[in-house]
Write an enzyme that holds these catalytic residues in place. Sequence first.
Site, PDB file in Angstrom:
ATOM      1  N   SER A   1      26.415  30.838 116.780  1.00  0.00           N
ATOM      2  CA  SER A   1      26.003  30.389 118.066  1.00  0.00           C
ATOM      3  C   SER A   1      25.075  31.121 118.878  1.00  0.00           C
ATOM      4  CB  SER A   1      27.401  30.523 118.948  1.00  0.00           C
ATOM      5  OG  SER A   1      27.092  30.198 120.173  1.00  0.00           O
TER       6      SER A   1
ATOM      7  N   TYR B   1      35.104  34.905 121.358  1.00  0.00           N
ATOM      8  CA  TYR B   1      34.132  34.077 120.651  1.00  0.00           C
ATOM      9  C   TYR B   1      32.782  34.798 120.550  1.00  0.00           C
ATOM     10  CZ  TYR B   1      31.441  29.653 119.764  1.00  0.00           C
ATOM     11  OH  TYR B   1      30.730  28.736 119.503  1.00  0.00           O
TER      12      TYR B   1
HETATM   13  P1  NAD Z   1      34.767  20.803 116.780  1.00  0.00           P
HETATM   14  O1  NAD Z   1      35.873  21.103 117.458  1.00  0.00           O
HETATM   15  O2  NAD Z   1      34.067  19.334 116.761  1.00  0.00           O
HETATM   16  O3  NAD Z   1      34.805  21.108 115.157  1.00  0.00           O
HETATM   17  C1  NAD Z   1      35.560  22.137 114.829  1.00  0.00           C
HETATM   18  C2  NAD Z   1      35.892  21.838 113.340  1.00  0.00           C
HETATM   19  O4  NAD Z   1      36.610  23.062 112.919  1.00  0.00           O
HETATM   20  C3  NAD Z   1      36.796  20.640 113.320  1.00  0.00           C
HETATM   21  O5  NAD Z   1      36.477  20.100 112.120  1.00  0.00           O
HETATM   22  C4  NAD Z   1      38.302  21.322 113.277  1.00  0.00           C
HETATM   23  O6  NAD Z   1      39.370  20.615 112.671  1.00  0.00           O
HETATM   24  C5  NAD Z   1      37.950  22.566 112.355  1.00  0.00           C
HETATM   25  N1  NAD Z   1      38.879  23.529 112.324  1.00  0.00           N
HETATM   26  C6  NAD Z   1      39.341  24.346 113.450  1.00  0.00           C
HETATM   27  N2  NAD Z   1      40.393  25.200 113.418  1.00  0.00           N
HETATM   28  C7  NAD Z   1      40.513  25.127 111.985  1.00  0.00           C
HETATM   29  C8  NAD Z   1      41.198  25.954 111.294  1.00  0.00           C
HETATM   30  N3  NAD Z   1      42.062  26.649 111.370  1.00  0.00           N
HETATM   31  N4  NAD Z   1      41.182  25.626 109.937  1.00  0.00           N
HETATM   32  C9  NAD Z   1      40.161  24.565 109.505  1.00  0.00           C
HETATM   33  N5  NAD Z   1      39.384  23.880 110.195  1.00  0.00           N
HETATM   34  C10 NAD Z   1      39.599  23.949 111.442  1.00  0.00           C
HETATM   35  O7  NAD Z   1      33.531  22.086 117.398  1.00  0.00           O
HETATM   36  P2  NAD Z   1      31.943  21.976 117.004  1.00  0.00           P
HETATM   37  O8  NAD Z   1      31.632  22.204 118.314  1.00  0.00           O
HETATM   38  O9  NAD Z   1      31.496  21.303 116.223  1.00  0.00           O
HETATM   39  O10 NAD Z   1      32.105  23.684 116.445  1.00  0.00           O
HETATM   40  C11 NAD Z   1      31.477  23.810 115.053  1.00  0.00           C
HETATM   41  C12 NAD Z   1      30.891  25.126 114.874  1.00  0.00           C
HETATM   42  O11 NAD Z   1      29.712  25.202 115.898  1.00  0.00           O
HETATM   43  C13 NAD Z   1      31.964  26.369 115.405  1.00  0.00           C
HETATM   44  O12 NAD Z   1      32.158  27.400 114.973  1.00  0.00           O
HETATM   45  C14 NAD Z   1      31.498  26.646 116.890  1.00  0.00           C
HETATM   46  O13 NAD Z   1      31.848  27.873 117.459  1.00  0.00           O
HETATM   47  C15 NAD Z   1      30.036  26.374 116.568  1.00  0.00           C
HETATM   48  N6  NAD Z   1      29.288  26.171 117.842  1.00  0.00           N
HETATM   49  C16 NAD Z   1      29.419  25.008 118.561  1.00  0.00           C
HETATM   50  C17 NAD Z   1      28.837  24.837 119.766  1.00  0.00           C
HETATM   51  C18 NAD Z   1      28.811  23.763 120.750  1.00  0.00           C
HETATM   52  O14 NAD Z   1      28.095  23.757 121.675  1.00  0.00           O
HETATM   53  N7  NAD Z   1      29.566  22.892 120.225  1.00  0.00           N
HETATM   54  C19 NAD Z   1      27.639  25.887 119.948  1.00  0.00           C
HETATM   55  C20 NAD Z   1      27.360  26.804 119.294  1.00  0.00           C
HETATM   56  C21 NAD Z   1      28.184  26.937 118.273  1.00  0.00           C
END
Ligand code: NAD
Length: 256
Positions: free
Chosen positions: A138, A151
Site C-alpha cells: 500500500s 496497517y
Molecule cells: P477487499 O476487502 O475488497 O478484499 C480483501 C480480500 O481479502 C477479500 O477477498 C477477502 O475475502 C480477503 N480476506 C480478508 N481476510 C481474509 C482472511 N483472513 N483469509 C483469507 N482471505 C481474507 O479489499 P481490497 O481493497 O481489495 O484489499 C486488497 C489488498 O489491497 C489488501 O492487502 C489491502 O491492504 C490492499 N490495499 C487496498 C487499498 C484500497 O484502497 N482498497 C489500498 C492499498 C492497498
Amino acid sequence: MLRGKTALVTGSTSGIGLGMAKALARQDARIVLNGFGDVQGARDEVAALGVEVDYHGADMSRPGEIAELMRFAADRFGRIDILVNNAGIQHVAPVQDFPPEKWDAVMAINLSSAFHTTRLALPAMREANWGRIINVASVHGLVASAEKSAYVAAKHGLVGLTKVVALENATTGVTCNAICPGWVLTPLVQKQVDAKAAANGWSNEEATRRLLGEKEPSMQFTTPEELGELAVFLCSPAAGNVRGVAWNMDGGWAAQ
Ligand code: NAD
C-alpha cells in the site's frame, strides 16, 4: 503471455485481488482463488475468461490453513509460478484505543501470511528458476496516516520482506516486488467512506470527495484493472530484472 503458468492470488474474491486474478487470467494463466464472500461469483468471472480456475478457502491468519492452501494449489496445477500476496484487512483507531486482537489479526493477515506463502512457494520456484512474487502492500507501506498503526506497520513490514526476498533470490529467475496502491474503491475503502459519512453527516459523494482530497492529488481512485496490468508487467520478460521495488500507483499521494 502466461500460458502454462499458475497464479495463486490470496484474498481474490473481491476488490484488488479479483482484479489481479482477472488480469493474469487474460494472459492465460491458470488461477487459484482464495478469500471469503462471493466465491462462486469470483470463480465465474475468472472462468468466463477461458482459463482453468480453482479455489481454496484458507483463512490467511492461520499458518496451518496457509500450508494446506499451498499444497492444494501445487497438487491441483503442478506448481505455483506466480504468487500474489493480496489478502488484507484494515482497522482504524488511535494507538491507545487499538484492540490488541485487531493488531494481531492485521499483522497475521497483512504481513505474516505473505511470509508463510513465500517460504512455502520458494523451493519449487527456485528449482524451476522462474517465479514471480507480488506483494500487494500500500502507499501505507511507504508513508503513514493517523489511526492506522497496525496497517501501516504491517505494510511497511511487507515492503521490507519484499526487499529481503528479492535479494535472497537476486541471481535466480525468481523476482519479488511490491505494489503500493493509493485509494482503490473496494469494500475495504467503502467502509471508511461510510464511517466518514456517518460521523460527519455527509453524503456518500461528499465523504468520497473529502477522503480523496485529504491524500490523493489526482482526486481519482486507482482501479483494480490498473493494478492488474501492473502485476502483468511484473510477470513479463521485460520485468525480469525488476527486483525489490515498492511501486506506488497512488495518484501522487507519496510524492507530496
Ligand atoms: P477487499 O476487502 O475488497 O478484499 C480483501 C480480500 O481479502 C477479500 O477477498 C477477502 O475475502 C480477503 N480476506 C480478508 N481476510 C481474509 C482472511 N483472513 N483469509 C483469507 N482471505 C481474507 O479489499 P481490497 O481493497 O481489495 O484489499 C486488497 C489488498 O489491497 C489488501 O492487502 C489491502 O491492504 C490492499 N490495499 C487496498 C487499498 C484500497 O484502497 N482498497 C489500498 C492499498 C492497498
